[in-house]
Write a protein that holds these residues in place. Structure first.
Motif, PDB file in Angstrom:
ATOM      1  N   UNK A 128     -19.983  40.519  10.745  1.00 20.33           N
ATOM      2  CA  UNK A 128     -21.661  41.071  10.482  1.00 20.33           C
ATOM      3  C   UNK A 128     -22.024  41.021   9.164  1.00 20.33           C
ATOM      4  N   UNK A 129     -20.726  41.703   8.104  1.00 20.27           N
ATOM      5  CA  UNK A 129     -20.980  42.017   6.808  1.00 20.27           C
ATOM      6  C   UNK A 129     -20.628  39.937   5.793  1.00 20.27           C
ATOM      7  N   UNK A 130     -19.381  39.569   7.103  1.00 18.93           N
ATOM      8  CA  UNK A 130     -19.022  38.550   6.304  1.00 18.93           C
ATOM      9  C   UNK A 130     -20.001  36.867   6.653  1.00 18.93           C
ATOM     10  N   UNK A 131     -21.733  37.675   7.585  1.00 18.81           N
ATOM     11  CA  UNK A 131     -22.498  36.461   7.927  1.00 18.81           C
ATOM     12  C   UNK A 131     -23.796  37.209   8.418  1.00 18.81           C
ATOM     13  N   UNK A 132     -24.166  37.409   6.982  1.00 15.75           N
ATOM     14  CA  UNK A 132     -25.460  38.318   7.101  1.00 15.75           C
ATOM     15  C   UNK A 132     -26.532  37.278   8.165  1.00 15.75           C
ATOM     16  N   UNK A 133     -26.724  36.070   7.667  1.00 17.50           N
ATOM     17  CA  UNK A 133     -27.502  35.653   8.229  1.00 17.50           C
ATOM     18  C   UNK A 133     -27.615  34.812   9.749  1.00 17.50           C
ATOM     19  N   UNK A 134     -26.648  35.110  10.185  1.00 23.16           N
ATOM     20  CA  UNK A 134     -26.011  34.209  10.826  1.00 23.16           C
ATOM     21  C   UNK A 134     -26.058  35.989  12.482  1.00 23.16           C
ATOM     22  N   UNK A 135     -26.589  35.809  13.666  1.00 25.68           N
ATOM     23  CA  UNK A 135     -26.485  36.100  14.607  1.00 25.68           C
ATOM     24  C   UNK A 135     -25.035  36.668  15.620  1.00 25.68           C
ATOM     25  N   UNK A 136     -24.817  38.137  15.189  1.00 26.33           N
ATOM     26  CA  UNK A 136     -23.928  38.800  15.266  1.00 26.33           C
ATOM     27  C   UNK A 136     -24.273  40.053  16.282  1.00 26.33           C
ATOM     28  N   UNK A 137     -23.653  40.178  18.034  1.00 29.64           N
ATOM     29  CA  UNK A 137     -23.676  41.236  18.205  1.00 29.64           C
ATOM     30  C   UNK A 137     -22.386  41.855  19.079  1.00 29.64           C
ATOM     31  N   UNK A 153      -0.158  38.502  21.013  1.00 29.78           N
ATOM     32  CA  UNK A 153      -0.272  38.956  20.032  1.00 29.78           C
ATOM     33  C   UNK A 153      -0.730  37.798  18.494  1.00 29.78           C
ATOM     34  N   UNK A 154      -1.765  38.023  19.112  1.00 28.95           N
ATOM     35  CA  UNK A 154      -2.505  36.913  18.005  1.00 28.95           C
ATOM     36  C   UNK A 154      -2.999  38.429  16.897  1.00 28.95           C
ATOM     37  N   UNK A 155      -3.423  38.367  15.609  1.00 27.64           N
ATOM     38  CA  UNK A 155      -3.389  39.888  14.752  1.00 27.64           C
ATOM     39  C   UNK A 155      -5.152  39.140  14.470  1.00 27.64           C
ATOM     40  N   UNK A 156      -6.158  40.285  15.664  1.00 29.87           N
ATOM     41  CA  UNK A 156      -7.371  40.040  14.868  1.00 29.87           C
ATOM     42  C   UNK A 156      -8.203  39.393  13.560  1.00 29.87           C
ATOM     43  N   UNK A 157      -8.112  40.548  12.387  1.00 33.45           N
ATOM     44  CA  UNK A 157      -8.477  40.325  11.194  1.00 33.45           C
ATOM     45  C   UNK A 157      -7.764  38.357  10.480  1.00 33.45           C
ATOM     46  N   UNK A 158      -7.150  38.547  11.594  1.00 32.27           N
ATOM     47  CA  UNK A 158      -6.563  36.988  10.760  1.00 32.27           C
ATOM     48  C   UNK A 158      -6.885  36.129  11.395  1.00 32.27           C
ATOM     49  N   UNK A 159      -7.121  36.195  12.418  1.00 32.68           N
ATOM     50  CA  UNK A 159      -7.683  35.181  13.241  1.00 32.68           C
ATOM     51  C   UNK A 159      -9.608  35.059  13.577  1.00 32.68           C
ATOM     52  N   UNK A 160     -10.067  36.416  13.748  1.00 37.01           N
ATOM     53  CA  UNK A 160     -11.338  36.621  13.708  1.00 37.01           C
ATOM     54  C   UNK A 160     -12.446  35.552  13.020  1.00 37.01           C
ATOM     55  N   UNK A 161     -11.772  35.686  11.439  1.00 39.90           N
ATOM     56  CA  UNK A 161     -13.017  35.447  10.693  1.00 39.90           C
ATOM     57  C   UNK A 161     -12.665  33.404  10.920  1.00 39.90           C
ATOM     58  N   UNK A 162     -11.072  32.926  11.307  1.00 45.12           N
ATOM     59  CA  UNK A 162     -11.902  31.662  11.218  1.00 45.12           C
ATOM     60  C   UNK A 162     -12.589  31.244  12.418  1.00 45.12           C
ATOM     61  N   UNK A 163     -12.164  31.782  13.272  1.00 38.69           N
ATOM     62  CA  UNK A 163     -13.135  31.639  15.264  1.00 38.69           C
ATOM     63  C   UNK A 163     -14.246  31.353  14.423  1.00 38.69           C
TER      64      UNK A 163
END
Length: 327
Positions: A194-203, A140-150
């Protein structure tokens, strides 16, 4: 956007063993291959040669670990680095019953502080890259709430890359198989990370079937990970070099591939392996070709017989030779 784009074949339990990785590397010279998830406790207590051994041709090869104990994961990571792996990846996405009973895999999306400590400990233990593969959320997690913090926590802990499977995992109510298809994909959310972390590798991972799709995703993220499609239709891996990395396009040399796999199988049989342990990963090679059905039949039946040898691979290739192989 970073310029170190990557392609990887996803870690898949019961599929991406060392025989599979050797076979995939014959088709794909560029890109990463991953082990199956190996639990940290098994690395610490089990037969390390059997669990961690790999052929040098597999490089760059990534060891994926499962677990939640930071100290054990750090020790297992150090062992993996000593074995020669190029990278250590922590599984925070597998929804199987096995990981739920052990409170790791996708369960860890609920306890990002645990993952944060584990990544930091692994980074301290090894000099090679430490990466994370996660889901966008669970239950029941809301991804747009939990993923940025994770993601913020992973970056803060020093993770060198984060691979995001763009589906939520339902640990209650869906089987592991259903978790691969039923939860809807949310690629835009991964793009936003990815847009939030332009200098971090996101796959990105999840539902990617063709190289056209891979190319499209790389307009938004740094890496593409392909799972079942790479395993079930492995010839697609031959497109990776020229479609994603600018290598010269070259058709698959089917006869050379056959000969290399026969030689490899002979070597493995001499060590006590069964032919089917090698050939089971090759069954989907000619999907779409005339003669593919007979090819599959030969590998699926003859390779399992006692005493089966590399000549079975030759017979299987002969079933598609006229239509599928170059003159």
């Amino acid at each position: 956007m970073r310029d170190d784009r990557r392609f990887a074949v996803a870690p898949m339990i019961d599929w991406t063993d060392r025989h599979c990785r050797y076979f995939h590397r014959q088709l794909m010279r560029s890109g990463q291959v991953y082990t199956e998830m190996i639990v940290a406790d098994a690395v610490l207590r089990g037969d390390r040669g059997r669990l961690l051994g790999f052929d040098p041709i597999e490089h760059p090869v990534v060891l994926q670990l499962g677990g939640s104990d930071a100290e054990k994961l750090a020790e297992a990571a150090a062992i993996g680095a000593a074995f020669g792996y190029d990278e250590i990846n922590l599984n925070v996405g597998c929804p199987s019953d096995r990981v739920q009973s052990g409170t790791f895999g996708a369960c860890l999306m609920r306890t990002p502080d645990v993952v944060e400590r584990a990544v930091a400990a692994m980074k301290t233990a090894v000099k090679i890259s430490v990466t994370v593969k996660c889901r966008i959320g669970v239950d029941d997690q809301e991804p747009r709430d939990v993923l940025p913090d994770f993601l913020d926590r992973m970056v803060g802990a020093g993770a060198d890359a984060v691979w995001i499977h763009a589906r939520k995992a339902w640990l209650n109510g869906l089987s592991p198989k259903e978790n691969r298809t039923i939860p809807p994909l949310d690629y835009p959310l991964v793009y936003d990370m990815k847009a939030r972390h332009p200098d971090v590798f996101i796959g990105i991972n999840g539902g990617i079937v063709t190289m056209d799709e891979a190319v499209s995703h790389l307009e938004h993220v740094d890496g593409v990970m392909m799972g079942r499609a790479a395993y079930q239709t492995p010839a697609v891996l031959a497109e990776v070099g020229h479609r994603l990395f600018g290598d010269k396009e070259q058709p698959i040399d089917w006869r050379a591939l056959r000969d290399r796999m026969m030689e490899y199988a002979a070597g493995e049989l001499a060590k006590g392996a069964r032919l089917s342990q090698v050939t089971r990963h090759m069954v989907g090679l000619f999907n779409g070709h005339s003669g593919a059905r007979r090819y599959r039949q030969i590998l699926s039946t003859e390779a399992t017989r006692p005493g089966a040898g590399p000549e079975v691979i030759e017979r299987a290739f002969e079933a598609v030779e006229l239509e599928a192989q170059p003159a």
